[in-house]
Design a protein around this motif. Structure first.
Motif, short mmCIF file in Angstrom:
data_model
loop_
_atom_site.label_atom_id
_atom_site.label_comp_id
_atom_site.label_asym_id
_atom_site.label_seq_id
_atom_site.Cartn_x
_atom_site.Cartn_y
_atom_site.Cartn_z
N PRO A 227 0.84 -1.21 0.00
CA PRO A 227 0.00 0.00 0.00
C PRO A 227 0.87 1.25 0.00
N GLY A 228 0.55 2.19 -0.85
CA GLY A 228 1.29 3.44 -0.91
C GLY A 228 2.46 3.44 -1.88
N ASP A 229 2.75 2.31 -2.54
CA ASP A 229 3.83 2.30 -3.53
C ASP A 229 3.49 3.26 -4.66
N LEU A 230 4.45 4.08 -5.05
CA LEU A 230 4.25 5.00 -6.17
C LEU A 230 4.68 4.38 -7.49
N VAL A 231 5.41 3.28 -7.42
CA VAL A 231 5.92 2.63 -8.63
C VAL A 231 5.58 1.15 -8.58
N ALA A 232 4.90 0.67 -9.62
CA ALA A 232 4.63 -0.77 -9.75
C ALA A 232 5.81 -1.38 -10.52
N VAL A 233 6.30 -2.51 -10.04
CA VAL A 233 7.48 -3.13 -10.63
C VAL A 233 7.15 -4.55 -11.07
N SER A 234 7.54 -4.88 -12.29
CA SER A 234 7.50 -6.25 -12.78
C SER A 234 8.93 -6.69 -12.99
N VAL A 235 9.20 -7.98 -12.76
CA VAL A 235 10.56 -8.49 -12.79
C VAL A 235 10.68 -9.60 -13.83
N ARG A 236 11.80 -9.57 -14.56
CA ARG A 236 12.15 -10.67 -15.46
C ARG A 236 13.52 -11.17 -15.01
N ALA A 237 13.51 -12.25 -14.24
CA ALA A 237 14.76 -12.83 -13.76
C ALA A 237 15.19 -13.92 -14.72
N PRO A 238 16.49 -14.12 -14.87
CA PRO A 238 16.93 -15.21 -15.72
C PRO A 238 16.48 -16.55 -15.15
N SER A 239 16.20 -17.50 -16.01
CA SER A 239 15.70 -18.79 -15.55
C SER A 239 16.80 -19.55 -14.81
#
Length: 184
Positions: free
Chosen positions: A53-65
């Motif tokens: 709650p309150g995050d100003l930035v949504a982050v998606s992650v692409r990690a190496p397999s």
């Protein structure tokens, strides 16, 4: 003098009854955020991390397999800012035999749609389980998350099978400070 047990139990029951309607609403909101972007499958897919709650930035992650070989690798971050956010500051920390390369982005300007995609170059120095900790600052507000990186066959075998699949990152608890003191 302590109140009799039945009075204390009645007070506890009243507090729980008052709190229970609130708890499902909070759980519903927590489930809604990740559901907005369904986790994609594939080697180059970004996985939305659960926000706080309150995050100003949504982050998606692409990690190496997994399992990773020792040597250079790259972790992709897709950033989506809230209205009013024009740039994001990133800082990094590591746990395990992992090094963040000097070419890692630190200040990331967002485009007109308040989005940016960055690649964080890392070097895996040995086998095992490693974490890339990412600290995000936007408009004076902070957030943090970790990306799990497994290197070598032993790290993959030792991975907990009972843990829910959350896209290979760990949500860190936040500590709030007020007026120079630590909240408790």
């Amino acid at each position: 003098m302590r109140p009799p047990l039945n009075i204390a139990a009645a007070r506890l029951a009243i507090l729980l009854a008052a709190a229970l309607p609130i708890l499902p609403a909070c759980a519903h909101e927590a489930r809604q955020a990740p559901a907005a972007t369904a986790p994609a499958t594939g080697a180059n897919a970004f996985v939305t991390r659960p926000g706080k709650p309150g995050d100003l930035v949504a982050v998606s992650v692409r990690a190496p397999s997994a399992p990773l070989a020792t040597g250079p690798a790259s972790v992709g971050l897709s950033l989506r800012g809230s209205p009013g956010v024009t740039q994001v500051e990133l800082k990094y920390g590591v746990e395990g035999a992992l090094r963040v390369d000097a070419a890692s982005p630190t200040v990331v300007p967002l485009d007109a749609q308040r989005r940016a995609v960055v690649e964080v170059p890392v070097t895996v120095l040995g086998t095992g389980v490693h974490y890339l900790n990412v600290y995000v600052t936007a408009n004076g507000r902070h957030s943090a998350f970790s990306v799990r990186l497994d290197a070598g066959q032993a790290a993959t075998r030792n991975r907990k099978q009972s843990a829910p699949d959350q896209g290979d990152f760990v949500v860190l608890p936040a500590q709030e400070t007020r007026s120079g003191g630590t909240a408790q």
